[in-house]
Design an enzyme around this catalytic site. Structure first.
Site, PDB file in Angstrom:
ATOM      1  N   LYS A  66      31.722 -17.271 -45.906  1.00 14.98           N
ATOM      2  CA  LYS A  66      31.276 -16.000 -45.328  1.00 14.98           C
ATOM      3  C   LYS A  66      32.203 -14.819 -45.665  1.00 14.98           C
ATOM      4  O   LYS A  66      31.743 -13.702 -45.865  1.00 14.98           O
ATOM      5  CB  LYS A  66      31.144 -16.124 -43.806  1.00 14.98           C
ATOM      6  CG  LYS A  66      29.993 -17.033 -43.375  1.00 14.98           C
ATOM      7  CD  LYS A  66      29.861 -17.042 -41.864  1.00 14.98           C
ATOM      8  CE  LYS A  66      28.726 -17.935 -41.427  1.00 14.98           C
ATOM      9  NZ  LYS A  66      28.434 -17.823 -39.989  1.00 14.98           N
ATOM     10  N   ASP A 103      24.471 -12.686 -36.910  1.00 14.93           N
ATOM     11  CA  ASP A 103      24.753 -13.549 -35.754  1.00 14.93           C
ATOM     12  C   ASP A 103      24.691 -12.762 -34.439  1.00 14.93           C
ATOM     13  O   ASP A 103      24.148 -13.233 -33.443  1.00 14.93           O
ATOM     14  CB  ASP A 103      26.136 -14.202 -35.891  1.00 14.93           C
ATOM     15  CG  ASP A 103      26.134 -15.297 -36.947  1.00 14.93           C
ATOM     16  OD1 ASP A 103      25.057 -15.867 -37.217  1.00 14.93           O
ATOM     17  OD2 ASP A 103      27.208 -15.581 -37.508  1.00 14.93           O
TER      18      ASP A 103
END
Ligand code: ATR
Length: 279
Positions: A66, A103
């Protein structure tokens, strides 16, 4: 032309993202695919610079890539910039690589669906944990206008580092003070791995929580964690973590395939069946 999208990372075999996106592709009759592509950390910088060379129009990114993905993007959205991590990549008309982190939006989408209007009543939220998930949740809460976020973590220094990134509205607190803090808590969010299958339960008494409080566990295996069972037994509103996983997928699908998909009971059931098969 068939649009190809994939979950990328290392490993990717465990990812549930294909179940979610394939469900929506079939539902909307879209000419697209969603696969798993393993990208080793050493290959990540070059891979994310040029996903089109790998036949992809977009991708999701999971651990441990990420941060490398964030560094490779031409442009980051606000959440990805603050978190220094990207979980969703798309290409613009000029082939520029756009990185986002969904998220936090997934966390908000879940609460919006399960407790409509929650943001009108939550002034003080308490976040347990200070890892990557906590970072997304704190970003989300502050971006929605929650006035104060208390962050409580076993290793307090990590909570302090996190709060330093977010400014004065987030405060690192001692785990030992939690009992007292809960007395003035509107929303409690567990982002630690405690309560997850194979991990110890979260040892926390909810007796001090106001009866109007909301409890959200972002753990989803099991769906009903001991924390949520305790909250429900006390008559509190309890929200499980599966919805965050489902809702974080919505912005990516919309960007890649041009349809904003819905998180339905049918999708939840499909994912639960898949998790059952995987366990
Ligand atoms: P994620 O990216 O999913 O947030 P993570 O970065 O590994 O995962 O964070 C896990 C969180 O669970 C951390 O806040 C961790 O606390 P520490 O920072 O002190 O390690 C917390 N955690 C894990 N096991 C724990 C335990 N047994 N007791 C208390 N907290 C625990």
């Amino acid at each position: 032309m068939t649009r190809r999208v994939a979950i990328t990372g290392c490993p990717v075999a465990h990812s549930r993202s294909p179940v979610i996106h394939r469900h929506w592709l079939a539902l909307h009759g879209i000419d697209g695919t969603y696969d798993r592509v393993e990208v080793k950390p050493e290959d990540a910088p070059a891979f994310y610079r040029d996903i089109a060379a790998h036949g992809l129009s977009g991708c999701n990114v999971t651990v441990p890539n990420k941060e490398a993905a964030a560094a490779a993007c031409d442009e980051l959205d606000d959440a990805a910039r603050v978190m220094g991590a990207v979980n969703t990549i798309s290409l613009d008309a000029d082939g520029r690589v756009l990185g986002s982190n969904t998220d936090g939006l997934g966390f908000l989408g879940n609460l919006d669906q399960e407790v409509p209007g929650w943001d009108g009543e939550v002034r003080h939220a308490v976040v347990l944990g200070a890892g990557g998930a906590a970072r997304a949740v704190i970003w989300a809460l502050l971006s929605r206008g929650v006035k104060k976020v208390s962050v409580v973590n076993r290793t307090k220094s990590k909570a302090e580092d996190l709060c330093a990134r977010f400014g004065a509205d987030s405060i690192a607190c001692d785990w030992d003070d939690l009992g007292e803090i809960l007395g003035e808590t509107d929303l409690l969010v567990n982002t630690t791995s405690l309560g997850m299958a194979g991990q110890p339960a979260l040892d926390l008494s909810l007796s001090r929580l106001p009866e109007t409080a909301i409890v959200n566990d972002i753990v989803y295996v099991p769906l009903e964690t001991p924390l949520l069972a305790d909250a429900r037994a006390r008559g509190l509103r309890a929200v499980d973590g599966l919805g965050m996983l489902l809702h974080q997928a919505v912005p990516g699908f919309e960007r890649w395939f041009g349809v904003r998909p819905r998180v339905t009971d049918e999708l939840r059931a499909a994912l639960l069946a898949d998790l059952g098969a995987a366990s």
